[in-house]
Structure formats: C-alpha cells, structure tokens
Design an enzyme around this catalytic site. Structure first.
Site, PDB file in Angstrom:
ATOM      1  N   CYS A   2     -16.633  -3.051  17.609  1.00 33.40           N
ATOM      2  CA  CYS A   2     -15.660  -2.311  16.797  1.00 33.40           C
ATOM      3  C   CYS A   2     -14.529  -3.214  16.283  1.00 33.40           C
ATOM      4  CB  CYS A   2     -15.028  -1.211  17.620  1.00 33.40           C
ATOM      5  SG  CYS A   2     -16.214  -0.095  18.347  1.00 33.40           S
ATOM      6  N   ARG A  27     -18.524  -8.343  12.700  1.00 35.56           N
ATOM      7  CA  ARG A  27     -18.537  -8.025  14.125  1.00 35.56           C
ATOM      8  C   ARG A  27     -19.664  -7.060  14.482  1.00 35.56           C
ATOM      9  NH1 ARG A  27     -13.004  -8.665  16.496  1.00 35.56           N
ATOM     10  NH2 ARG A  27     -13.473  -7.018  17.955  1.00 35.56           N
ATOM     11  N   TRP A  74     -18.860   0.576  16.404  1.00 35.85           N
ATOM     12  CA  TRP A  74     -20.171   0.170  16.911  1.00 35.85           C
ATOM     13  C   TRP A  74     -20.427   1.110  18.077  1.00 35.85           C
ATOM     14  CZ3 TRP A  74     -22.850  -2.445  20.982  1.00 35.85           C
ATOM     15  CH2 TRP A  74     -23.965  -3.188  20.590  1.00 35.85           C
ATOM     16  N   ASN A 100     -10.494   0.393  20.191  1.00 33.92           N
ATOM     17  CA  ASN A 100     -11.589  -0.484  20.626  1.00 33.92           C
ATOM     18  C   ASN A 100     -11.559  -0.514  22.143  1.00 33.92           C
ATOM     19  OD1 ASN A 100     -12.064  -1.143  18.016  1.00 33.92           O
ATOM     20  ND2 ASN A 100     -11.563  -3.319  18.197  1.00 33.92           N
ATOM     21  N   GLY A 101     -12.727  -0.535  22.755  1.00 33.35           N
ATOM     22  CA  GLY A 101     -12.783  -0.592  24.216  1.00 33.35           C
ATOM     23  C   GLY A 101     -13.473   0.632  24.777  1.00 33.35           C
ATOM     24  N   GLU A 481     -32.571 -22.507  22.598  1.00 34.44           N
ATOM     25  CA  GLU A 481     -31.721 -22.080  21.483  1.00 34.44           C
ATOM     26  C   GLU A 481     -32.568 -21.787  20.234  1.00 34.44           C
ATOM     27  OE1 GLU A 481     -29.044 -20.866  20.979  1.00 34.44           O
ATOM     28  OE2 GLU A 481     -28.408 -21.285  18.948  1.00 34.44           O
ATOM     29  N   LYS A 485     -32.620 -18.144  18.478  1.00 38.14           N
ATOM     30  CA  LYS A 485     -32.292 -17.906  17.064  1.00 38.14           C
ATOM     31  C   LYS A 485     -33.405 -17.115  16.399  1.00 38.14           C
ATOM     32  CE  LYS A 485     -28.870 -18.480  16.776  1.00 38.14           C
ATOM     33  NZ  LYS A 485     -28.051 -19.029  17.821  1.00 38.14           N
ATOM     34  N   GLU A 488     -33.411 -13.438  17.581  1.00 35.87           N
ATOM     35  CA  GLU A 488     -32.217 -12.705  17.151  1.00 35.87           C
ATOM     36  C   GLU A 488     -32.305 -12.232  15.707  1.00 35.87           C
ATOM     37  OE1 GLU A 488     -29.115 -15.718  17.861  1.00 35.87           O
ATOM     38  OE2 GLU A 488     -27.958 -14.055  18.640  1.00 35.87           O
ATOM     39  N   HIS A 504     -47.884 -23.786  35.167  1.00 38.07           N
ATOM     40  CA  HIS A 504     -47.591 -22.871  36.269  1.00 38.07           C
ATOM     41  C   HIS A 504     -47.608 -21.413  35.815  1.00 38.07           C
ATOM     42  CE1 HIS A 504     -46.794 -26.349  38.677  1.00 38.07           C
ATOM     43  NE2 HIS A 504     -46.024 -26.813  37.699  1.00 38.07           N
ATOM     44  N   LYS A 603     -21.233  -9.475  16.995  1.00 40.23           N
ATOM     45  CA  LYS A 603     -20.738 -10.850  17.062  1.00 40.23           C
ATOM     46  C   LYS A 603     -19.868 -11.065  18.297  1.00 40.23           C
ATOM     47  CE  LYS A 603     -20.135 -15.002  15.504  1.00 40.23           C
ATOM     48  NZ  LYS A 603     -21.263 -15.925  15.767  1.00 40.23           N
TER      49      LYS A 603
HETATM   50  C1  F6R Z   1     -26.400 -16.139  19.617  1.00 43.22           C
HETATM   51  C2  F6R Z   1     -25.225 -15.401  19.817  1.00 43.22           C
HETATM   52  C3  F6R Z   1     -24.952 -14.824  21.175  1.00 43.22           C
HETATM   53  C4  F6R Z   1     -23.635 -15.406  21.658  1.00 43.22           C
HETATM   54  C5  F6R Z   1     -23.174 -14.760  22.956  1.00 43.22           C
HETATM   55  C6  F6R Z   1     -21.895 -15.381  23.463  1.00 43.22           C
HETATM   56  O1  F6R Z   1     -26.586 -16.563  18.322  1.00 43.22           O
HETATM   57  O2  F6R Z   1     -24.448 -15.302  18.923  1.00 43.22           O
HETATM   58  O3  F6R Z   1     -25.970 -15.089  22.090  1.00 43.22           O
HETATM   59  O4  F6R Z   1     -23.815 -16.778  21.813  1.00 43.22           O
HETATM   60  O5  F6R Z   1     -22.989 -13.399  22.739  1.00 43.22           O
HETATM   61  O6  F6R Z   1     -20.856 -15.207  22.559  1.00 43.22           O
HETATM   62  P1  F6R Z   1     -19.526 -16.044  22.652  1.00 43.22           P
HETATM   63  O7  F6R Z   1     -19.859 -17.470  22.406  1.00 43.22           O
HETATM   64  O8  F6R Z   1     -18.648 -15.475  21.605  1.00 43.22           O
HETATM   65  O9  F6R Z   1     -18.974 -15.857  24.048  1.00 43.22           O
END
Ligand code: F6R
Length: 608
Positions: A2, A27, A74, A100-101, A481, A485, A488, A504, A603
């Site tokens: 949010c 976000r 959200w 928010n929260g 990673e 990606k 995601e 294994h 985000k």
């Molecule tokens: C991956 C991604 C998430 C963040 C995770 C941590 O692309 O964006 O996996 O890496 O939510 O977020 P931060 O770095 O903001 O603590």
C-alpha cells in the site's frame, strides 16, 4: 505494498495526488482512492484497478480543494473491492483516513465500538476511522492520539476531518510515513519517491510519532511522551529523472541498463587504490573493533539474500571470517546465537522489509553489532541500524530487483576487502581487486550490448515450462538469482542448484523438456562445472552455457552459449548475473507479462 500520498498547500490537490499515486504504482496495488476537503466537506472517489480508472472516475466530481489524501491498496484484510479501497470514513463522514499496515486488534475494537457504528468494508483500516471519531471532541490531533493508544499492530496513517478541514494528522508505528517540506505547502507519503518532483527536503517520522500539518507548517509530537519533538529536515539527493522510465518500455529494462553507471555511484570515494583497500566510513567500528569481529551474519530476503551469499564467499575468502546468510523470516523466529563480536548486516533495497527489520531488532536485542546495507535513503532499516552503507542505486521501481542487487554485491565486496586488508590480504591482492572492480562497469556495458542476441535466445526457449539454473561457488548464488528473476516476472517454474549437488536428486528431473542454464565462467571450479554439464548433456536436456569470451571448449557441450568478459572470480557475479536478468526480462515480455508489476508481488514487503 500500500502507498500513501497527501497534500496541504495552496495549489489544487487533485493533480498532485493523482501524480503521487502514479509514482506509488511500483509498490504494487489493486485499488486506489482519493479524498479532498472542499468547503468543510470531504469528497471521496475510489476505484478498483489502475490509477487511470480512478482518474476517469474523478472527472466531474467535486474534488476542488487544496488539502487531500490518497492511497493505493494492496489487499490484506478483505478482498479487492471498491468498498475496501481507501480512504475510509467514519459514520457521517466526520473522519477520513488512509492506512498502511495491519491493525491486529481490529475485531476487538469493532466489538467495543458497538452497534451504533456501521461498517461498510471488511478492512481493519476502517475500524480506526470509527475509533478516531469515537474519541473526537473538537480536536483531531487529540482524537488520533487517544485512538492510537487503543490500537495494536502497525500503522502509517493520514487523517482528515470535516470539522477541521485545514489539517492532516499523520502518525507512524512500524509503517513509514514521510513529510515533504515545500514553501507554504507540505506533502505526505509512504516513501520519498512520489515527493521527488516537489521537494528533496524531507522529515521522516519515527515509530511512535505524530505530526499535525497545515499550510502554515508542521508540528511533530511523541505519542508516548505526549509532547512536541523536534525533527531534523533531511535532504534526499535522489535525482527525480531517475524515477522516470526515460524512454524505456519498462522500469526493469531501464534499471538493468543503468547498472554500469550506478555501480560507479556505489563505489565512488569508497576505495583506495594506493592502499589496496576500501573505506566504508558508515561501519562505525575502530580497526581494533573490526579485528575482534569473529562472525558475520547477513540477514536479508529474496534477491538481497542471494547478493548476501556472494558477500559470504567474499568475507570468508578475503577476511577469513566465518560468515552466514540467514533469510530474515527464519532468523527472527529462531534462537540465533550472536554476541558482541558478531557483525550482523541487514541487507535491503527498500529498507522497509518487515522480516528483515524484525530480524535486525532481534540481533540487536541479543547484543550483536548491527549495520545496514540499504538503498532507500531514510528508510526504517537505515534508521534502526547503528551505521552501515547506502548502496546508491537510486530509485528502483520495477518489482524485480536488478541494479540494487549489483550494488549490494559491490558494497559487500568492499566490506570484505576492508576487513581482509586488516587480516592478511596483501597490498597486491587488494590493488588487483580494486583494479578489476573499476573495470566492471565497462564490461557490464559490453554484456548489455548483447541484449538483442539474448532476446533471440529467449524466443527460442519461451515455449518451455520449466528451467534449471546451475552454478558452483560464487556462481551458485548467481544461478539462484537468475532463477528467481525468471520465476518472478515470467511465471515460468525454475529451480537453481549447486551443480555438484545434482546427482543427489535433481538429475531425476532432467529431460528434453527441461532446459538447463549453466554458468561456467573460468574460475577454480570451471573444470568441475564442465563435468557437471557433461552429465546434463548425457540426459538430453537442452543447455545454455554462460561462458567467458574465447572459451571454445563449451561450444561442444552447449546448444547455445552467451559469452561474457572475464574478471576475478569474486567479481564474477557482478557480470554473470546481467545476462540472466536480460534473459528473464525478454522471456517475460515475450510471454506478455506485466514486467514491472508481476502478479501477487509487491516492491516493498511491509507485512509478514
Ligand atoms: C526480487 C525481489 C524480492 C526482494 C525481497 C527483499 O527481485 O525484488 O525478492 O529482493 O523482497 O526486498 P528488500 O531488498 O527491499 O528488502
């Protein structure tokens, strides 16, 4: 998750609020709304879906006025409906708020408020509006203070009242809220990004603080001490242009392409070529204290945790310090063993990830030294750690993290070097590492130039439903990673494994329908990696190999090869991750995904 935006001043609030909402889109949200005070009456418009839809709905409505609040929601408590969207109001619309929260005791409060309060949404937030109304006696600030004393949970709120249409009251506990300081005008937001077009001067509320904002000024108070507190105005030096797409079709592509440049921002002024070392002043430890550190623990989530795994390799190799990476949501609920000689780094792009925040608090409680490696300036993690380093990636607005990962990795390498030089890394090695690091931005540029080739590859492989990423040593986190990606943003299932672990169990999955992305750049594990790839080839999986330029051995093993420049082993992740980001990006675009805002993801993950 949010987002909140608010305005108090002399201009028309609506365009400012709508622009702010657009800047909060990154976000993640599923509905939005706006409320504006006009001649003692607050007019509200809400909508499910995108801000464009909300904007359409505001046309022809009585939304003139120069004070207002708005929100992107959200969904957590209650489905995605217009009724559940914010702003919420109390009975008779006396109180309007955005929140928010999570209010944990909202059911309890609802019951206490009794039948005379009519609730029209399923949200926890609406309950707070009613609670404030029940405390209201002609003084909005006093009513909010009184109401919050009964609330359990987390909040960043902005509140308006029909009876006092010249002010917004904001308060914070566990969910950030920032005030943008203008000339006879003030802004409110859940993070600095939407405020950048208006001001760089900001006041960050801390937990347990409240502010009363009119066009005459801002008064800040401590809720606990029930008295005024003085807050510093901080200058956020983020460039507003960096929060725009600047001609790129997606923020993610823009952020991938910014990496050579922002990597330089991360390391600038933080290394010493002559001494072959790094100077990260924010560490706030004397050399003697640094020598006493006998354990390093990185706490992080998602992509930040994969960057931290690279930090682990670097700390162990360069500094000889035993290092662990703990996923924050696990660390916070275990009984982590840390003491005053343990250095805990909380690693986070947003600086607001709730699990990482809780984990760092737990580490502090247990006596560890806690530092931050953070992107968002003034964020909660940056404020709650006793020092650390901003990674200077600038605003990262695509949900999928790219440039922040690269910069986190670079900062961890510099930290490892700084510790290493106190513990036996030679001047020569230190100099060599810095020289190699300074060459990375140009090498990333050369990888970026292959974007069209990688796109062709993505096209060729976009029909597959599952992928496997393999790496060893520093390239295992790169594989993790790359796989992260891909899943995601393209929603394709993928796994990542240390290649030596295949026999294994995972070998059972190999088949013609399960392409393998193998990272086989020339480091100490190169030969071992090639043997693992042989095993994959024998099981008929299609193989894409990431190899160093000039490596002609891999061509016989691979169906496709991406060639990239060589660098020192510890620095390989800074280069090797880039083609994997580009591959995931093109896959997502080809599959028609919402690249910057993938489904079900946010985000800034400010809830558990
Ligand atoms: C991956 C991604 C998430 C963040 C995770 C941590 O692309 O964006 O996996 O890496 O939510 O977020 P931060 O770095 O903001 O603590």
């Amino acid at each position: 998750m949010c987002g909140i935006i608010g305005y108090v001043g002399k201009k028309e609030a609506l365009p400012i609020l709508l622009q702010g909402l657009r800047r909060l889109e990154y976000r993640g949200y599923d509905s939005a709304g706006v409320a504006i005070a006009n001649k003692g009456k607050i007019c509200r418009v809400k909508s499910v879906g995108r801000i464009d839809k909300l904007t359409e709905k505001t046309k022809g409505k009585n939304l003139a006025g120069s004070l207002g609040i708005a929100h992107t929601r959200w969904a957590t408590h209650g489905g995605v409906t217009e009724a559940n969207a914010h702003p919420h109001t109390s009975c008779g619309d006396k109180i309007t708020l955005v929140h928010n929260g999570i209010i944990e005791n909202y059911q309890e409060i609802k019951e206490k408020l009794g039948a005379k309060h009519k609730f029209v949404s399923d949200t926890d937030s609406e309950v707070v509006a009613h609670l404030i109304e029940s405390c209201y006696d002609g003084d909005l600030r006093a009513a909010v203070e009184k109401a919050l004393a009964d609330v359990r949970g987390t909040y960043g709120i902005a509140v308006m009242s029909n009876d006092e249409p010249d002010k917004i009251i904001i308060a914070r506990l566990g969910s950030p809220i920032v005030i943008g300081m203008g000339q006879d005008e003030y802004f409110v937001a859940s993070d600095p990004t939407p405020l950048l077009p208006h001001t760089k001067e900001m006041v960050f509320l801390d937990d347990g603080e409240l502010a009363e904002i009119t066009d005459k000024g801002v008064k800040t108070y401590s809720l606990e001490k029930q008295k005024a507190v003085k807050k510093e105005v901080e200058t956020i030096d983020w460039d507003e242009a960096k929060a725009q797409k600047q001609g790129h079709p997606h923020f993610m592509l823009k952020e991938i392409s910014e990496q050579p440049h922002v990597l330089q921002d991360a390391i600038r002024g933080r290394y010493d070529v002559e001494e072959g070392t790094a100077h990260l002043g924010g560490l706030n430890l004397t050399e003697e204290q640094m020598r006493k550190v006998n354990r390093v623990v990185f706490i992080a989530c998602g992509t930040a945790s994969y960057a931290a795994m690279i930090g682990k390799y670097a700390f162990e190799r360069l500094a000889g310090i035993s290092t662990e990476v703990d996923v924050s949501s696990e660390f916070r609920y275990r009984d982590p063993v840390v003491d005053k000689n343990t250095l805990v780094f909380a690693v986070s792009q947003s600086g607001e990830t709730l699990d990482t925040l809780a984990a760092l608090r737990e580490a502090k409680r247990r006596g560890a030294q806690v530092r931050g490696i953070v992107n968002s300036i003034g964020s909660t993690i940056a404020r709650e750690t006793d020092g650390g380093t901003y990674i200077h990636a600038g605003p990262e607005l695509a949900v999928a993290s790219t440039k922040a990962y690269t910069n986190m990795t670079a900062i961890m390498l510099l930290y490892a070097l700084q510790f290493g030089r106190l513990r036996g890394v030679s001047l020569g090695t230190g100099k060599k590492l810095i020289k190699a690091l300074l060459e990375i931005p140009a090498k990333i540029e050369s990888v970026l130039e292959q974007s069209d080739e990688i796109k062709k590859l993505a096209k060729k492989y976009s029909k597959y439903e599952a992928f496997l990423y393999l790496g060893r040593g520093v390239n295992f986190p790169v594989a993790l990673e790359g796989s992260h990606k891909l899943k995601e943003i393209s929603y394709i299932h993928s796994e990542a494994y240390p290649a030596g672990e295949m026999k294994h169990g995972v070998n059972a999955l190999l088949s013609e329908d399960f392409p393998v992305f193998a990272i086989a750049t020339k480091n100490q594990l190169y030969e071992k990696m090639l043997s693992n790839i042989e095993e994959v080839k024998a099981r008929k999986s299609k193989i894409i190999i990431l190899a160093n330029e000039g490596d002609d051995k891999v061509a016989n093993l691979a169906n496709d090869v991406i060639y990239i420049p060589e660098t020192m082993e510890l620095l390989e992740p800074l280069l090797n991750t880039i083609p994997l980001q580009i591959f995931a990006y093109h896959m997502a675009v080809l599959l028609g995904r919402d690249v910057d805002r993938p489904r079900n993801l946010a985000k800034s993950v400010t809830v558990e």
